[in-house]
Design a protein around this motif. Structure first.
Motif, PDB file in Angstrom:
ATOM      1  N   TYR A 199      -6.701   0.785  -1.552  1.00  0.00           N
ATOM      2  CA  TYR A 199      -5.923  -0.229  -0.952  1.00  0.00           C
ATOM      3  C   TYR A 199      -6.434  -0.826   0.339  1.00  0.00           C
ATOM      4  O   TYR A 199      -7.405  -0.184   0.810  1.00  0.00           O
ATOM      5  N   HIS A 233      -7.623   1.492   3.603  1.00  0.00           N
ATOM      6  CA  HIS A 233      -7.439   3.028   3.248  1.00  0.00           C
ATOM      7  C   HIS A 233      -8.222   3.663   4.340  1.00  0.00           C
ATOM      8  O   HIS A 233      -9.536   3.379   4.167  1.00  0.00           O
ATOM      9  N   PRO A 283      -4.954  -3.917  -3.882  1.00  0.00           N
ATOM     10  CA  PRO A 283      -4.527  -2.478  -4.183  1.00  0.00           C
ATOM     11  C   PRO A 283      -4.837  -2.374  -5.781  1.00  0.00           C
ATOM     12  O   PRO A 283      -4.658  -2.943  -6.728  1.00  0.00           O
ATOM     13  N   ALA A 333       0.965  -1.146  -0.099  1.00  0.00           N
ATOM     14  CA  ALA A 333       0.019   0.044  -0.020  1.00  0.00           C
ATOM     15  C   ALA A 333       0.842   1.305  -0.096  1.00  0.00           C
ATOM     16  O   ALA A 333       0.740   2.384  -0.653  1.00  0.00           O
TER      17      ALA A 333
END
Length: 225
Positions: A140, A143, A161, A115
């Motif tokens: 991702y 997040h 991702p 990430a």
């Protein structure tokens, strides 16, 4: 526009349509997430309609593409090259003009990529996309980005991702004027928004001009009279 840069290597990524993605081992989870989550309402969204209101029509029009880097990226410079190809493919994708250009979407899946690398490359390349009237989205696992209508909702979480290329639209102003961006970057983003979104509503353009003035004030560069 390519801003004087070398042409992107289009072969750095391979594109798949919805049907092909649904049959691909690596892309099937992404295609299922788009159809089963992004294109549908969610009880925590805070408004009616799909999580992304543009995706259902884009799917019906067959304008959603999925992509994988081939060979897979091994470092951030290779990811930069893959994203350059992502942008070039979007620009070359039909339709090249007309109302449905805003529905073109390419989802670059990045299985196995950290990430942190996605975040750094997104931050590095987003200005190039915005300058040309495009958006580069990042998704991702975990997040933290909040929803616009419900801060407790996490619309940018995805199990795989992703970096996503799409057209800029009038609804993007809040994402371009986020206070997490330094004022110089924010001003550049909003200037691009005003340049490309000439058809945005009067209210939206007034809000954009206010955001631009605020960013310029922070920089000590007031707007011209």
């Amino acid at each position: 526009m390519n801003h004087g840069k070398a042409p992107a290597d289009l072969d750095r990524i391979r594109l798949y349509d919805q049907q092909e993605a649904a049959a691909h081992e690596l892309l099937r989870p992404v295609a299922d997430w788009i159809s089963g989550h992004v294109a549908r309402p969610h009880p925590d969204l805070g408004r009616r309609g799909a999580v992304c209101p543009f995706v259902p029509l884009a799917q019906r029009l067959g304008l959603v593409r999925f992509a994988l880097a081939e060979p897979p990226v091994r470092d951030e410079e290779e990811l930069v090259a893959a994203v350059a190809a992502l942008k070039a493919h979007w620009l070359a994708m039909e339709p090249l003009s007309g109302q449905h250009t805003i529905d073109k979407t390419i989802v670059l899946a990045l299985p196995g990529i950290a990430a942190a690398s996605v975040v750094r490359v997104h931050d590095r390349l987003k200005p190039e996309f915005v300058a040309d009237g495009l958006m580069l989205g990042e998704f991702y696992p975990g997040h933290p980005g909040p929803g616009l209508h419900n801060p407790g909702f996490r619309p940018l979480h995805s199990d795989v991702p992703l970096l996503v290329a799409r057209s800029m639209v009038g609804n993007d102003l809040p994402f371009l004027a986020e206070r997490r961006y330094p004022p110089a970057r924010r001003a550049g983003f909003v200037e691009s928004f005003l340049r490309h979104q000439t058809g945005a509503s009067t209210v939206t353009r007034e809000r954009a001009r206010a955001e631009l003035e605020h960013a310029r004030d922070e920089l000590g560069h007031p707007s011209p009279e």
